[in-house]
Design an enzyme around this catalytic site. Sequence first.
Site, short mmCIF file in Angstrom:
data_model
loop_
_atom_site.label_atom_id
_atom_site.label_comp_id
_atom_site.label_asym_id
_atom_site.label_seq_id
_atom_site.Cartn_x
_atom_site.Cartn_y
_atom_site.Cartn_z
N TYR A 143 0.14 2.39 -8.86
CA TYR A 143 1.58 2.56 -8.74
C TYR A 143 1.99 4.01 -8.46
O TYR A 143 2.77 4.27 -7.54
CB TYR A 143 2.29 2.03 -10.00
CG TYR A 143 2.45 0.52 -10.04
CD1 TYR A 143 1.67 -0.31 -9.24
CD2 TYR A 143 3.37 -0.08 -10.89
CE1 TYR A 143 1.80 -1.69 -9.29
CE2 TYR A 143 3.51 -1.46 -10.94
CZ TYR A 143 2.72 -2.26 -10.14
OH TYR A 143 2.87 -3.63 -10.20
N GLU A 151 5.22 6.32 -0.74
CA GLU A 151 6.60 6.01 -0.36
C GLU A 151 7.50 7.24 -0.31
O GLU A 151 8.22 7.45 0.68
CB GLU A 151 7.18 4.98 -1.35
CG GLU A 151 6.47 3.64 -1.33
CD GLU A 151 6.95 2.75 -2.47
OE1 GLU A 151 8.17 2.59 -2.64
OE2 GLU A 151 6.09 2.20 -3.20
#
Length: 218
Positions: A143, A151
């Site tokens: 994550y 991202e």
Amino acid sequence: MARPAKLYLVCYNSLQALGWFVALLRLLPCLAPPVSVHSAYAVAGDLICVLQTCAILETVHAAIGLVPTAPLLAFLQWGGRTHFVLAVVRQIPEVQSSPSVLITFMAWSISEVIRYSHYALTTLKVCPSWLTYLRYTAFIPLYPIGVGPGEMWTMYQALPFVKKRNLYSGFFKKFSMSYHSFLVGVLVCYPFLWLKLYMHVFKQRKSKLGKGSRKKRA
């Protein structure tokens, strides 16, 4: 759970697991010559866009009580990723060749193969304990890698192109703002929203793995 609902969830999760596995297989050659790290979107982008768009069904599943998940949480998870891949990466060719896209797609693909496989087998009540452990452990490194150098770095690189083209100006002028300002706001809020979701999965990990540990000790 009714048999048709159970069959549907097994099919949905199995297809998603298969789709993400295919995406992962397409991405792996990007890690070594002669394929470049800049080719991630070219080799897997369209497939990942389809898989992520279809994941809106998970919000529906939560909303109608098919799965024990909060609908808002499911929507936020879907919305963040879908905005990233459809509104940013797909619309800005200049960032598609960034290594950060490969980092994001690799992190997503590995985590989703594990997650959807776990969901499908859990629905069938045949999920092995090692997969449950992997489901609630692999996210710990995946994550942060997917969000930080993945991202967020991609969206940061997109800012000059968003501003230059005045992207989505027709929509955002209704709110007296630009998409560039919106994206800056997203980048500011992203770490805090992500941390909330990250801590939520840690709570799930404690619940799922702790429960299993207590049963074994008993």
